[in-house]
Design a protein around this motif. Structure first.
Motif, short mmCIF file in Angstrom:
data_model
loop_
_atom_site.label_atom_id
_atom_site.label_comp_id
_atom_site.label_asym_id
_atom_site.label_seq_id
_atom_site.Cartn_x
_atom_site.Cartn_y
_atom_site.Cartn_z
N PHE A 11 47.50 28.17 -28.20
CA PHE A 11 48.64 28.63 -27.59
C PHE A 11 48.03 29.60 -26.02
CE2 PHE A 11 51.05 29.12 -31.98
CZ PHE A 11 51.93 28.63 -31.63
N GLN A 13 45.95 27.73 -24.47
CA GLN A 13 46.19 26.86 -23.27
C GLN A 13 47.60 26.91 -22.92
OE1 GLN A 13 45.12 23.76 -26.19
NE2 GLN A 13 42.90 23.33 -25.80
N VAL A 14 48.60 26.49 -23.82
CA VAL A 14 49.87 26.73 -22.91
C VAL A 14 50.06 27.93 -22.02
CG1 VAL A 14 52.25 26.99 -23.57
CG2 VAL A 14 50.94 25.31 -25.14
N ILE A 17 48.30 27.01 -18.80
CA ILE A 17 48.91 25.93 -18.48
C ILE A 17 50.04 26.67 -16.93
CG2 ILE A 17 50.62 23.98 -17.83
CD1 ILE A 17 49.21 23.35 -20.67
N ALA A 18 50.43 27.53 -17.81
CA ALA A 18 51.90 28.64 -17.00
C ALA A 18 50.90 29.18 -15.90
CB ALA A 18 52.34 29.74 -17.99
N MET A 22 51.98 29.07 -11.51
CA MET A 22 52.06 30.40 -11.08
C MET A 22 51.52 30.73 -10.10
SD MET A 22 54.00 32.66 -14.21
CE MET A 22 53.98 33.94 -13.13
N LYS A 29 50.80 35.87 -1.50
CA LYS A 29 50.97 36.81 -0.71
C LYS A 29 50.09 38.24 0.27
CE LYS A 29 54.47 39.99 -2.10
NZ LYS A 29 54.98 39.72 -2.04
N PRO A 107 51.14 44.24 -0.55
CA PRO A 107 52.45 44.41 0.67
C PRO A 107 52.06 45.70 1.33
CG PRO A 107 53.31 45.12 -0.84
CD PRO A 107 51.85 44.33 -1.55
N GLN A 108 50.84 46.40 1.72
CA GLN A 108 50.29 47.20 2.70
C GLN A 108 50.08 46.73 3.78
OE1 GLN A 108 47.92 49.37 -0.66
NE2 GLN A 108 49.39 50.21 -1.26
N ALA A 126 53.39 50.52 1.65
CA ALA A 126 53.25 49.00 1.44
C ALA A 126 54.34 49.20 2.11
CB ALA A 126 54.30 49.52 0.18
N LEU B 91 46.69 17.93 -23.72
CA LEU B 91 47.50 19.11 -23.47
C LEU B 91 48.98 19.04 -23.36
CD1 LEU B 91 44.80 20.95 -20.93
CD2 LEU B 91 45.77 21.67 -22.86
N VAL B 95 51.82 20.85 -25.09
CA VAL B 95 53.10 21.23 -24.05
C VAL B 95 54.50 20.52 -24.12
CG1 VAL B 95 54.12 21.02 -21.80
CG2 VAL B 95 51.50 21.80 -21.83
N ASN B 100 56.07 22.73 -30.61
CA ASN B 100 55.72 24.03 -29.73
C ASN B 100 56.65 24.19 -28.78
OD1 ASN B 100 52.89 24.09 -31.25
ND2 ASN B 100 52.17 22.77 -29.68
N PRO B 103 57.52 28.31 -27.99
CA PRO B 103 56.07 28.97 -27.30
C PRO B 103 56.29 28.51 -25.69
CG PRO B 103 54.94 27.87 -28.88
CD PRO B 103 56.67 27.63 -28.85
N VAL B 104 56.56 26.71 -26.11
CA VAL B 104 56.39 26.81 -24.80
C VAL B 104 57.30 27.14 -23.94
CG1 VAL B 104 56.12 24.14 -23.68
CG2 VAL B 104 54.95 24.93 -25.17
N THR B 107 56.78 30.72 -22.59
CA THR B 107 56.56 30.68 -21.44
C THR B 107 56.67 30.74 -20.66
OG1 THR B 107 54.58 30.12 -23.21
CG2 THR B 107 53.98 30.56 -20.84
N SER B 111 57.36 32.54 -17.27
CA SER B 111 56.71 32.66 -16.15
C SER B 111 57.96 32.81 -14.56
CB SER B 111 56.41 31.34 -15.93
OG SER B 111 55.13 31.17 -17.35
N ILE B 114 59.26 36.19 -14.29
CA ILE B 114 58.29 36.81 -13.12
C ILE B 114 58.06 36.41 -12.12
CG2 ILE B 114 55.76 38.01 -12.69
CD1 ILE B 114 55.41 36.66 -15.89
N PHE B 115 58.52 35.06 -11.61
CA PHE B 115 58.15 34.41 -10.35
C PHE B 115 59.28 34.99 -9.79
CE2 PHE B 115 59.43 31.52 -7.41
CZ PHE B 115 58.45 31.87 -6.63
N LYS B 118 59.52 39.15 -8.74
CA LYS B 118 58.27 39.79 -8.83
C LYS B 118 58.85 40.68 -7.37
CE LYS B 118 56.43 35.74 -6.65
NZ LYS B 118 56.92 36.30 -4.71
N ASP B 119 59.75 39.36 -6.87
CA ASP B 119 60.49 40.46 -5.13
C ASP B 119 61.21 41.70 -5.48
OD1 ASP B 119 58.91 39.28 -3.74
OD2 ASP B 119 60.02 37.65 -3.42
N LYS B 122 59.59 46.50 -7.10
CA LYS B 122 58.74 47.49 -6.46
C LYS B 122 57.32 47.44 -7.60
CE LYS B 122 61.50 48.53 -3.37
NZ LYS B 122 61.05 49.63 -1.97
N GLU B 125 52.26 49.79 -6.05
CA GLU B 125 51.53 49.91 -5.08
C GLU B 125 52.84 50.36 -4.08
OE1 GLU B 125 50.82 45.51 -5.51
OE2 GLU B 125 50.64 47.06 -7.40
N ASP B 126 54.13 50.10 -4.38
CA ASP B 126 54.62 50.18 -2.90
C ASP B 126 55.21 51.63 -2.74
OD1 ASP B 126 55.21 47.65 -2.52
OD2 ASP B 126 57.24 47.24 -2.89
N LEU B 128 53.14 54.22 -3.78
CA LEU B 128 51.84 54.93 -3.63
C LEU B 128 51.48 54.91 -1.98
CD1 LEU B 128 49.80 53.60 -6.73
CD2 LEU B 128 50.29 55.46 -6.41
#
Lengths: 155, 181
Positions: A11, A13-14, A17-18, A22, A29, A107-108, A126, B91, B95, B100, B103-104, B107, B111, B114-115, B118-119, B122, B125-126, B128
């Motif tokens: 797990f 390892q998975v 990889i992710a 990413m 940034k 972004p600061q 920011a 590996l 995958v 699996n 979990p794969v 994940t 991922s 999150i990608f 993320k924009d 905020k 830090e935005d 502060l």
């Protein structure tokens, strides 16, 4: 032994990889900033204080009118600026006023405002396309000055 | 009077060399015959004494043998090196294995999420802000005008006790900023 090592790390390892996939997106940034820097004059009188000044664009003027007490806003100076990633650049917004901008991690940005060569204010925050940074202050005869920094693009 | 064969059987019994059936016969003899019991006790005592007091002979350990032992112990404790290609194959196998897929997939979805987010979300830090006004003559306060999407830093002259009334909006969100003045 080989099989045991594989089994316990599966797990983890998975997950690795992710994260590895990413990572380029996360690290991408650091950016060059393209900015617009305005020096604006706020007054209650409609008459232009100086023939060189011009009326501020309507959108920005309306925003300022909603926040501040002055009725009229005049653009003294507007410049397009570019700050490279992790670099500092100084811009002259008027004869007496300079702005120094540093692109920082995340972004600061760090913005230093100089009046007649003397550091008046230092701000770290920011800077995003969604939010402009305005540094302002009251001046004589019920007027005010505004230094507005707007992020146009990050690349 | 015990025969030689009986005596040898008792000896074999003490040494644990008899089958279960033979051992039972010998046990019956020991129980029935006092002479056999006496011999059994004697042999058992002798065996115990020999086992417990036999001097142990230690082979001298050569230096080479000593270091070889340590080397073998270290070798055993180290995991076997895995060739890179084998590991990569493994590996890929992990995958894409059907076992699996939960979990794969989780994940992968996390991922991508999150990608994409993320924009949208905020980062902290935005929110502060560090503000420094080094001059003794001027002060400053800051606020966010959320509706106008503007962060305002108002600088005022301390002599004029100032800034009040300059703005129409109340200075909000001041608590989520780090202010150093």
């Amino acid at each position: 032994m080989k099989k045991r090592v594989f089994k316990y790390c599966r797990f983890f390892q998975v997950f690795l990889i992710a994260i590895a996939l990413m990572l380029p997106a996360i690290c991408a940034k650091a950016a060059n900033l393209k900015l617009e820097i305005y020096l604006v004059w706020g007054s209650n009188e409609e008459k232009l204080p100086d023939p060189k000044y011009k009326k501020l664009n309507e959108d920005l003027a309306k925003k300022l009118q909603k926040i501040f007490k002055w009725k009229h806003y005049f653009q003294i100076n507007k410049q397009n600026a570019e700050v490279p990633s992790r670099a500092t650049k100084r811009f002259k917004v008027s004869d007496k006023c300079d702005v120094e901008i540093t692109e920082m991690p995340g972004p600061q940005v760090e913005v230093k405002l100089y009046g007649e060569g003397k550091l008046i204010n230092r701000t770290i925050k920011a800077l995003t396309k969604d939010e402009m940074l305005t540094i302002a202050g009251e001046d004589k005869n019920e007027t005010a000055w505004f230094v507005i920094i707007k992020l146009l693009q990050e690349n | 009077m015990m025969t030689l064969e009986q005596q040898l059987k008792i000896q074999a019994y003490v040494d644990g060399e008899l089958s279960r059936a033979e051992a039972k016969k010998v046990e019956a003899l020991i129980a029935a015959d006092p002479e056999a019991r006496g011999l059994y006790e004697e042999l058992k005592f002798a065996a115990t004494v020999l086992r417990e007091h036999e001097p142990e002979f230690k082979m001298p350990v050569s230096q080479e043998l000593f270091w070889n032992r340590i080397y073998e112990q270290i070798k055993q404790s180290e995991p076997e090196p895995i060739p890179v290609l084998d590991y990569l194959k493994y590996l890929v196998g992990v995958v894409f294995s059907r076992k699996n897929w939960v979990p794969v997939t989780a994940t992968f979805i996390a991922s991508v999420g999150i990608f994409l987010l993320k924009d949208v979300i905020k980062p902290i830090e935005d929110y502060l802000v560090v503000v420094e006004t080094p001059s003794d003559e001027v002060g400053s306060y800051s606020f966010r005008a959320q509706s106008e999407k503007m962060f305002v830093l108002w600088i005022y002259n301390k002599e004029n006790v100032g800034g009040e009334g300059a703005t129409k909006v109340e200075p909000t969100n001041i608590e989520d900023e780090i202010l150093m003045q």
